[in-house]
Design a protein around this motif. Structure first.
Motif, PDB file in Angstrom:
ATOM      1  N   ARG A  97       0.963   6.370  14.616  1.00 33.90           N
ATOM      2  CA  ARG A  97       1.385   7.162  15.779  1.00 33.90           C
ATOM      3  C   ARG A  97       0.475   8.369  15.968  1.00 33.90           C
ATOM      4  O   ARG A  97       0.121   8.736  17.082  1.00 33.90           O
ATOM      5  N   GLN A  98       0.079   8.971  14.828  1.00 39.22           N
ATOM      6  CA  GLN A  98      -0.818  10.129  14.918  1.00 39.22           C
ATOM      7  C   GLN A  98      -2.178   9.732  15.489  1.00 39.22           C
ATOM      8  O   GLN A  98      -2.779  10.464  16.263  1.00 39.22           O
ATOM      9  N   LEU A  99      -2.651   8.533  15.090  1.00 40.14           N
ATOM     10  CA  LEU A  99      -3.931   8.063  15.634  1.00 40.14           C
ATOM     11  C   LEU A  99      -3.803   7.783  17.137  1.00 40.14           C
ATOM     12  O   LEU A  99      -4.707   8.092  17.925  1.00 40.14           O
ATOM     13  N   ALA A 100      -2.675   7.185  17.512  1.00 41.39           N
ATOM     14  CA  ALA A 100      -2.443   6.917  18.937  1.00 41.39           C
ATOM     15  C   ALA A 100      -2.397   8.225  19.723  1.00 41.39           C
ATOM     16  O   ALA A 100      -2.901   8.316  20.848  1.00 41.39           O
ATOM     17  N   ASP A 101      -1.822   9.223  19.087  1.00 45.65           N
ATOM     18  CA  ASP A 101      -1.758  10.532  19.734  1.00 45.65           C
ATOM     19  C   ASP A 101      -3.168  11.108  19.921  1.00 45.65           C
ATOM     20  O   ASP A 101      -3.469  11.729  20.945  1.00 45.65           O
ATOM     21  N   MET A 102      -4.030  10.861  18.927  1.00 48.47           N
ATOM     22  CA  MET A 102      -5.422  11.323  19.057  1.00 48.47           C
ATOM     23  C   MET A 102      -6.117  10.619  20.212  1.00 48.47           C
ATOM     24  O   MET A 102      -6.910  11.215  20.937  1.00 48.47           O
ATOM     25  N   ASP A 103      -5.817   9.317  20.345  1.00 49.20           N
ATOM     26  CA  ASP A 103      -6.390   8.582  21.480  1.00 49.20           C
ATOM     27  C   ASP A 103      -5.975   9.249  22.791  1.00 49.20           C
ATOM     28  O   ASP A 103      -6.792   9.455  23.687  1.00 49.20           O
TER      29      ASP A 103
ATOM     30  N   ARG B 136      -5.073  12.236  23.273  1.00 45.92           N
ATOM     31  CA  ARG B 136      -5.662  13.572  23.450  1.00 45.92           C
ATOM     32  C   ARG B 136      -7.177  13.531  23.611  1.00 45.92           C
ATOM     33  O   ARG B 136      -7.824  14.545  23.789  1.00 45.92           O
ATOM     34  N   GLY B 137      -7.766  12.323  23.494  1.00 44.64           N
ATOM     35  CA  GLY B 137      -9.204  12.187  23.656  1.00 44.64           C
ATOM     36  C   GLY B 137     -10.005  12.738  22.504  1.00 44.64           C
ATOM     37  O   GLY B 137     -11.145  13.198  22.681  1.00 44.64           O
ATOM     38  N   VAL B 138      -9.438  12.682  21.302  1.00 47.15           N
ATOM     39  CA  VAL B 138     -10.167  13.147  20.109  1.00 47.15           C
ATOM     40  C   VAL B 138     -11.338  12.193  19.862  1.00 47.15           C
ATOM     41  O   VAL B 138     -11.147  10.976  19.823  1.00 47.15           O
ATOM     42  N   PRO B 139     -12.540  12.706  19.701  1.00 47.32           N
ATOM     43  CA  PRO B 139     -13.723  11.842  19.526  1.00 47.32           C
ATOM     44  C   PRO B 139     -13.594  10.928  18.315  1.00 47.32           C
ATOM     45  O   PRO B 139     -12.991  11.288  17.308  1.00 47.32           O
ATOM     46  N   GLU B 140     -14.206   9.734  18.445  1.00 52.78           N
ATOM     47  CA  GLU B 140     -14.138   8.719  17.384  1.00 52.78           C
ATOM     48  C   GLU B 140     -14.698   9.231  16.061  1.00 52.78           C
ATOM     49  O   GLU B 140     -14.241   8.838  14.997  1.00 52.78           O
TER      50      GLU B 140
ATOM     51  N   LEU C  59      -4.907   6.386   6.419  1.00 52.20           N
ATOM     52  CA  LEU C  59      -4.166   5.200   6.844  1.00 52.20           C
ATOM     53  C   LEU C  59      -4.616   3.980   6.059  1.00 52.20           C
ATOM     54  O   LEU C  59      -3.789   3.162   5.621  1.00 52.20           O
ATOM     55  N   ALA C  60      -5.929   3.856   5.868  1.00 50.12           N
ATOM     56  CA  ALA C  60      -6.443   2.693   5.124  1.00 50.12           C
ATOM     57  C   ALA C  60      -5.902   2.685   3.698  1.00 50.12           C
ATOM     58  O   ALA C  60      -5.525   1.628   3.165  1.00 50.12           O
TER      59      ALA C  60
ATOM     60  N   LEU D 135     -11.471  10.781  11.347  1.00 51.41           N
ATOM     61  CA  LEU D 135     -11.980  10.011  10.201  1.00 51.41           C
ATOM     62  C   LEU D 135     -11.084  10.189   8.973  1.00 51.41           C
ATOM     63  O   LEU D 135     -10.822   9.234   8.225  1.00 51.41           O
ATOM     64  N   MET D 136     -10.625  11.422   8.784  1.00 48.06           N
ATOM     65  CA  MET D 136      -9.735  11.681   7.635  1.00 48.06           C
ATOM     66  C   MET D 136      -8.425  10.912   7.773  1.00 48.06           C
ATOM     67  O   MET D 136      -7.906  10.325   6.818  1.00 48.06           O
TER      68      MET D 136
END
Lengths: 237, 550
Positions: free
Chosen positions: B253-259, B261-265, B277-278, B271-272
């Motif tokens: 969900r946090q990664l989706a939230d970054m998407d 918000r347009g957080v760069p890849e 997550l991995a 990356l952290m």
């Protein structure tokens, strides 16, 4: 000198572990097979039926057991998408101890398998001569193993085969002659897909294609099939 | 002492009435208490207002407490209250009859002695000083009979009350652990034998309470029976899988939230999070994989026991196929280099193969085969040339083996400890360091046993078994002996049994002892590995059937 020994050890252990610099693809480790798990399992049951067919006065098996194991690489990691099935039928203990199954059946199977063109790959008694192992290779990666141990019976090994349809459970096939249709005597029945039901045909009447996959015309049956099957499969196998 | 007529005259049911009323009050308050738990407390612990592991644990605890209060305790209290009330009424009825008989007897000129003897009150005044009339005699007989019946009924009611009260307390195993006496960690002993004795002394309710309170500790405690360890570990594993599931969901969900918000890849923040997550996903997959592997074996009709596990580091697990507490033969398989929880399924499958073979070798005996990854196996080739990790594991392995002996039911079990590759160094070092670890030591493709000869091992030479297939890459480190000598070494002693070389090179052969033989060299298997029948015969004690290297 110490460094040389250590280097040698590391080289040896690297070999032991399969090397650490390259990763082998499954195809490099496992041979290509002509059937997947759904196709090979009916063939294995057919081979058991064929074994029963050549043994006179057959007393009936008491139990069907089986295993489904993943295929590991040299480091012990499972190779995804592959499985090996081992199917075992055994007589009960009193029957296992009779001369009929320990000696006469061993001789008959040796003869039958040789006539069928199989290669006899193990034909040996234990040091005290109380156990016997007779195995044959069909040349397609399937092995037949007649075990004359405490329990006597037939084990069919598939070797590693690809998993088809993304599902590890092959279609349900009723156990061969004599095995009661309950979980105690047929624990492997629970590891088969009960929604698909197949019955073995006589291999004498099958075409070449059917000999590879004799149960491809399996009927789909809804609900719990294994233990609501007909009470007897006599004359159906 | 038997109750007599005179005892009834002075009987006071006042204390019994007080007791009856007190128990009525206890039962009323327990019912009120149960209602508070069911309505008020449960409401505040509801799924709609309280989430997470603590909430689940709290609800489980409440459920157990409610069951204890409104079930066991209330039932028993009500039974005591009812017994007191019923028998009070019965006793009161007999006292009333006692009074009535006494009055009627007096009116008829009869006297009843304390022991129940009935006679004329003033014999000189009756029948003109002569013997009683026939009517008087009949009256005496009737009165005596009534008095005797009254005494008998009173005694019976008294006895029934005593029996009812005793019955409420004389079945301690069915009683819940008293409220306020929670299981204490300091009461759990150490040492397999002490643990086995302690557990055997607990009643079922106490065992449940301890398993619920300390599943993490008891699941891995040597000396505990296999079924209890399995219960504790399965519950803990399920809870950890659920927690990891939730953690994966949260990170996704946090990664989706970054998407959104347009957080760069390539941002450090993303990356952290991806790395985290991995790692969590990998841990989740390991835990889930362990559950799946157990379920697969159970599906095939086998009794499987999760005897220990850990998700820390590379992960560890100990799984038994068959019940070691009831088995006639128990074999413990210790895997080697690269073994970790992520590939533990391979070790379970090897144990399964040995289990199935043992069933066919000794069908009239019960066998259990255990895959024991209870140590941190080497992750790399340099680590595998160092004996330290093997030596570090000897304490845990010996404790586990002693625990199997302590929790075993009935007579002795025939036990084997078997190591493959570096696992044989663990097994060998354990047998070298500790006494009475197992009846048989089996080494398969061993780089060394930590000993220089069988004489250094705490086991008789006849019970040391080893094999190395021709061409196994382990032959080179065997020759150097950095991990002690391999048991197949000339002059080491013991028995060398036959096995087939399976694989195209030394590395494949090293892992091929449970695989079928490629007789023709065409890449496809043609026959079973001889090692299987030999190992089956060793672990079932059929050693005269083992094929030995000549």
């Amino acid at each position: 000198m110490t460094r040389r020994i250590l280097t040698t050890v590391l080289t040896a252990l690297a070999l032991t572990a399969g090397g650490c610099s390259t990763v082998k693809e499954p195809g490099e480790i496992l041979p290509e097979r002509e059937f997947d798990n759904h196709e090979v399992y009916p063939i294995m049951e057919q081979l058991v039926a064929d074994v029963v067919a050549v043994l006179p006065d057959f007393p009936g098996f008491a139990e069907r057991r089986g295993t489904r194991h993943s295929c590991p690489d040299e480091k012990g990691n499972e190779i995804e998408g592959w499985v090996s099935i081992e199917l075992s039928y055994s007589f009960d203990i009193p029957t296992s101890e009779t001369e009929q199954v320990r000696e006469q059946y061993t001789d008959l199977l040796r003869e039958a398998w040789t006539e069928a063109g199989y290669q006899i790959t193990w034909d040996e008694a234990s040091p005290d001569e109380s156990q016997y192992n007779l195995s044959a290779s069909r040349g397609d990666g399937i092995t037949l193993w007649w075990r004359v141990w405490g329990l006597t019976g037939i084990t069919i090994q598939s070797g590693c085969v690809p998993i088809g349809n993304g599902d590890e459970k092959p279609a349900y096939i009723p156990p061969a002659d004599g095995v009661p249709l309950d979980a105690e005597h047929d624990p492997f029945g629970n590891a088969l897909d009960p929604s698909v039901y197949a019955v073995a045909e006589s291999s004498d009447e099958t075409t070449d294609a059917a000999a590879v996959a004799p149960f491809t015309d399996a009927q789909a049956i809804p609900g719990q099939v294994p233990f609501s099957s007909p009470a007897s499969y006599e004359n159906q196998l | 002492m038997a109750v007599q007529w005179g005892d009834l005259a002075g009987a006071d049911l006042g204390p019994l009435e007080t007791l009856r009323d007190q128990w009525r009050g206890y039962v009323d308050r327990l019912e009120e208490y149960g209602n508070v738990l069911a309505e008020d407390v449960a409401k505040h612990l509801g799924e709609d207002v309280f989430e997470g592991d603590d909430a689940v644990a709290a609800r489980a605890r409440l459920d157990r407490f409610q069951t204890a209060v409104t079930g066991d305790v209330l039932d028993r209290a009500a039974a005591i209250r009812d017994a007191l009330a019923d028998q009070h009424d019965a006793l009161k009825g007999e006292l009333d009859r006692h009074e009535s008989i006494t009055t009627e007897a007096g009116n008829a000129g009869l006297s009843i002695a304390a022991d129940g003897w009935v006679s004329l009150a003033r014999p000189e005044q009756t029948v003109m000083g002569v013997e009683e009339t026939e009517a008087q005699q009949q009256l005496i007989i009737d009165t005596a009979a009534a008095a005797a019946a009254c005494v008998e009924a009173f005694a019976l009611a008294d006895a029934q009350l005593a029996a009812a009260l005793n019955a409420a307390w004389e079945v301690p195993s069915e009683l819940p652990m008293p409220i306020g006496e929670n299981p204490e960690m300091q009461d759990i002993p150490t040492g397999p034998e002490h643990v086995a004795d302690w557990w055997a002394g607990l009643d079922p309710m106490e065992r449940d309470a301890y398993l619920e309170a300390f599943p993490d500790l008891l699941g891995g405690l040597d000396g505990m029976p296999a079924d209890a360890r399995n219960t504790a570990n399965e519950a803990t594993l399920e809870r950890e899988v659920d927690a990891l599931d939730a953690e994966v969901d949260s990170l996704e969900r946090q990664l989706a939230d970054m998407d959104a918000r347009g957080v760069p890849e390539d941002s450090a923040e993303r990356l952290m999070l991806q790395e985290e997550l991995a790692a969590v996903q990998a841990k989740h997959d390991e835990a889930k994989g362990l559950q799946t592997n157990i379920a697969t074996l159970e599906e095939e009709g086998k009794d499987v026991y999760l005897l220990d596990y850990s998700l820390e580091g590379d992960g560890q697990a100990v799984v038994s196929i068959g019940n070691p507490d009831t088995a006639d033969n128990t074999a413990v398989h210790v895997p080697g280099t690269y073994s970790e929880l992520s590939n533990f399924g391979t070790q379970m499958n090897r144990a399964d193969t040995m289990y199935e073979d043992a069933l066919k070798a000794a069908p009239d005996e019960e066998t259990a085969v255990i895959a024991w990854l209870g140590y941190d196996a080497p992750d790399s080739v340099p680590q595998a040339s160092n004996p330290q990790q093997a030596h570090d594991a000897t304490g845990d392995l010996s404790s586990f083996m002693y625990g199997l002996e302590a929790s075993h039911q009935g007579g002795d079990s025939h036990t084997s400890v078997m190591g493959h590759s570096y696992g044989s160094t663990v097994a060998g070092d354990t047998v070298r360091t500790y006494e009475g670890v197992a009846d048989e030591l089996i080494t398969v493709a061993s780089p060394g046993t930590s000993a220089n000869s069988v004489e250094e091992l705490n086991i008789d030479e006849d019970h040391v078994w080893s094999t190395t297939a021709e061409g196994d890459a382990i032959e080179l480190p065997q020759d150097l002996g950095l991990l002690g000598h391999d048991a197949t070494n000339d002059g080491f002693g013991g028995n060398e049994f036959t096995s087939d070389a399976v694989g195209a090179d030394g590395g494949q052969i090293h892992g091929g002892y449970w695989r079928d033989v490629d007789e023709n060299g065409d890449g496809e298997p043609d026959r079973p590995n001889e090692a299987r029948s030999n190992i089956a015969n060793i672990i079932t004690g059929n050693t005269d059937k083992v094929g030995l290297v000549e």
